[in-house]
Design a protein around this motif. Structure first.
Motif, mmCIF file in Angstrom:
data_model
loop_
_atom_site.group_PDB
_atom_site.id
_atom_site.type_symbol
_atom_site.label_atom_id
_atom_site.label_comp_id
_atom_site.label_asym_id
_atom_site.label_seq_id
_atom_site.Cartn_x
_atom_site.Cartn_y
_atom_site.Cartn_z
ATOM 1 N N MET A 15 0.808 -1.225 0.000
ATOM 2 C CA MET A 15 0.000 0.000 0.000
ATOM 3 C C MET A 15 0.839 1.271 0.000
ATOM 4 N N ASP A 16 1.947 1.226 0.682
ATOM 5 C CA ASP A 16 2.761 2.455 0.788
ATOM 6 C C ASP A 16 4.206 2.079 1.131
ATOM 7 N N ASP A 17 4.887 2.944 1.862
ATOM 8 C CA ASP A 17 6.295 2.700 2.188
ATOM 9 C C ASP A 17 6.457 1.814 3.425
ATOM 10 N N GLY A 18 5.362 1.180 3.863
ATOM 11 C CA GLY A 18 5.425 0.319 5.044
ATOM 12 C C GLY A 18 5.861 -1.098 4.679
ATOM 13 N N CYS A 19 5.241 -2.083 5.322
ATOM 14 C CA CYS A 19 5.638 -3.484 5.105
ATOM 15 C C CYS A 19 5.590 -3.854 3.624
ATOM 16 N N LYS A 20 6.561 -4.670 3.248
ATOM 17 C CA LYS A 20 6.665 -5.035 1.826
ATOM 18 C C LYS A 20 5.963 -6.371 1.542
ATOM 19 N N THR A 21 5.947 -7.256 2.522
ATOM 20 C CA THR A 21 5.421 -8.608 2.287
ATOM 21 C C THR A 21 4.467 -9.005 3.424
ATOM 22 N N PRO A 22 3.624 -10.009 3.179
ATOM 23 C CA PRO A 22 2.749 -10.496 4.251
ATOM 24 C C PRO A 22 3.556 -11.034 5.441
ATOM 25 N N GLU A 23 4.713 -11.642 5.163
ATOM 26 C CA GLU A 23 5.554 -12.172 6.249
ATOM 27 C C GLU A 23 5.968 -11.049 7.201
ATOM 28 N N GLU A 24 6.405 -9.949 6.593
ATOM 29 C CA GLU A 24 6.844 -8.805 7.397
ATOM 30 C C GLU A 24 5.663 -8.226 8.189
ATOM 31 N N ALA A 25 4.504 -8.144 7.523
ATOM 32 C CA ALA A 25 3.305 -7.606 8.194
ATOM 33 C C ALA A 25 2.949 -8.459 9.406
ATOM 34 N N VAL A 26 3.020 -9.783 9.242
ATOM 35 C CA VAL A 26 2.695 -10.689 10.349
ATOM 36 C C VAL A 26 3.687 -10.497 11.496
ATOM 37 N N GLN A 27 4.958 -10.326 11.174
ATOM 38 C CA GLN A 27 5.953 -10.083 12.236
ATOM 39 C C GLN A 27 5.611 -8.812 13.018
ATOM 40 N N VAL A 28 5.214 -7.773 12.280
ATOM 41 C CA VAL A 28 4.847 -6.506 12.919
ATOM 42 C C VAL A 28 3.625 -6.716 13.820
ATOM 43 N N LEU A 29 2.631 -7.437 13.290
ATOM 44 C CA LEU A 29 1.398 -7.656 14.053
ATOM 45 C C LEU A 29 1.672 -8.501 15.301
ATOM 46 N N GLN A 30 2.498 -9.527 15.142
ATOM 47 C CA GLN A 30 2.822 -10.371 16.312
ATOM 48 C C GLN A 30 3.593 -9.580 17.356
ATOM 49 N N CYS A 31 4.445 -8.709 16.884
ATOM 50 C CA CYS A 31 5.220 -7.857 17.792
ATOM 51 C C CYS A 31 4.268 -6.957 18.604
ATOM 52 N N SER A 32 3.279 -6.370 17.928
ATOM 53 C CA SER A 32 2.284 -5.534 18.618
ATOM 54 C C SER A 32 1.531 -6.356 19.660
ATOM 55 N N TYR A 33 1.141 -7.566 19.249
ATOM 56 C CA TYR A 33 0.361 -8.430 20.145
ATOM 57 C C TYR A 33 1.163 -8.753 21.410
ATOM 58 N N ARG A 34 2.443 -9.047 21.217
ATOM 59 C CA ARG A 34 3.294 -9.355 22.379
ATOM 60 C C ARG A 34 3.369 -8.169 23.343
ATOM 61 N N GLN A 35 3.150 -6.965 22.810
ATOM 62 C CA GLN A 35 3.202 -5.767 23.657
ATOM 63 C C GLN A 35 1.866 -5.481 24.339
ATOM 64 N N GLY A 36 0.880 -6.347 24.086
ATOM 65 C CA GLY A 36 -0.414 -6.167 24.742
ATOM 66 C C GLY A 36 -1.439 -5.448 23.885
ATOM 67 N N VAL A 37 -1.079 -5.138 22.648
ATOM 68 C CA VAL A 37 -2.011 -4.439 21.760
ATOM 69 C C VAL A 37 -2.968 -5.458 21.157
ATOM 70 N N ARG A 38 -4.269 -5.199 21.241
ATOM 71 C CA ARG A 38 -5.242 -6.173 20.755
ATOM 72 C C ARG A 38 -6.023 -5.688 19.535
ATOM 73 N N ARG A 39 -5.867 -4.398 19.209
ATOM 74 C CA ARG A 39 -6.497 -3.885 17.985
ATOM 75 C C ARG A 39 -5.540 -2.913 17.317
ATOM 76 N N VAL A 40 -5.444 -3.024 16.017
ATOM 77 C CA VAL A 40 -4.573 -2.094 15.286
ATOM 78 C C VAL A 40 -5.320 -1.566 14.066
ATOM 79 N N PHE A 41 -5.107 -0.319 13.782
ATOM 80 C CA PHE A 41 -5.655 0.249 12.549
ATOM 81 C C PHE A 41 -4.585 0.212 11.469
ATOM 82 N N ALA A 42 -4.995 -0.295 10.305
ATOM 83 C CA ALA A 42 -4.135 -0.163 9.134
ATOM 84 C C ALA A 42 -4.415 1.225 8.563
ATOM 85 N N THR A 43 -3.390 2.065 8.554
ATOM 86 C CA THR A 43 -3.601 3.435 8.065
ATOM 87 C C THR A 43 -2.617 3.762 6.941
#
Ligand SMILES: [Fe+2]
Length: 239
Positions: A15-43
């Motif tokens: 979509m933009d200059d952020g994650c390039k691949t689904p693998e990278e996106a999943v790593q980012v999402l898992q990282c957020s989850y480990r920090q206690g974040v349960r909802r994220v907005f894709a912006t």
């Protein structure tokens, strides 16, 4: 901590200059989850060179691709993904016919990227117009990037309108800007923290560290305010 949502992220691949691949996106999402974040907005960034409908179509396809990957890999322990955009300021944005479609989920909150210049009467009018004509409530994205070089009166004029102010978690962690960022939080100017995460290298999710820093500084009231507004925005977005 677990109630907080991250309302600023660039993890939708392609979509933009952020994650390039689904693998990278999943790593980012898992990282957020480990920090206690349960909802994220894709912006993902929205620039007015593209019709709103075309952007929304691209976003739908991007999230479908990501969700298909998540399913196929059996990925677990990631936050719920909600949709939004980081909308670049332009004169007349408040008259954009489909402006509300760029808001965070079903809410009236619009994550707005202001111009990186000294704001004046035109910007003040435009922000007001977003509310009056556009019917949205702007969330001024990463306020720490603008604060230094703004005219105080203009800034006050913008902040006293029906807007919310978001700061990047990174501002509370970077020694170069941390003191200034903390001042903005102490003055009650900041209602929301977001990560503005782009990847797992130099712009990874970091809400936990920013909140821990506020805790260390004994800013329980500021943390409560941030959680309150985070729930408010998330609640409306899911309503
Ligand atoms: Fe951003």
């Amino acid at each position: 901590m677990e109630r907080i949502c991250d309302l600023h992220g660039h993890f939708l691949p392609g979509m933009d200059d952020g994650c390039k691949t689904p693998e990278e996106a999943v790593q980012v999402l898992q990282c957020s989850y480990r920090q206690g974040v349960r909802r994220v907005f894709a912006t993902p960034h929205y620039y007015p060179v593209e019709p709103v409908e075309a952007f929304l179509q691209r976003r739908t396809e991007a999230v479908q691709r990501l969700e298909a990957y998540i399913q196929s890999q059996g990925v677990q322990d990631i936050p719920q993904i909600l949709l939004g955009a980081e909308v670049a300021y332009r004169p007349g944005l408040g008259y954009e016919e489909n402006i509300e479609k760029l808001c965070l989920g079903n809410s009236r909150y619009l994550l707005l990227e202001m111009p990186f210049s000294r704001w004046g009467k035109a910007e003040e009018r435009e922000v007001r117009n977003l509310g009056v004509t556009g019917g949205v409530i702007p969330i001024l994205a990463h306020i720490e990037r603008y604060f230094d070089y703004q005219d105080k009166r203009t800034l006050a004029g913008i902040l006293e309108q029906d807007v919310l102010v978001q700061m990047n978690a990174e501002a509370l962690l970077d020694p170069a800007v941390r003191r200034q960022a903390l001042k903005l939080v102490k003055r009650g100017i900041v209602q929301l923290l977001g990560t503005d995460c782009h990847n797992m290298t130099d712009r990874a999710p970091n809400l936990d560290k920013a909140l821990a820093f506020l805790q260390k500084k004994k800013m329980a009231d500021a943390i409560s305010q941030i959680i309150y507004y985070s729930e408010e925005v998330c609640g409306e977005a899911m309503g």
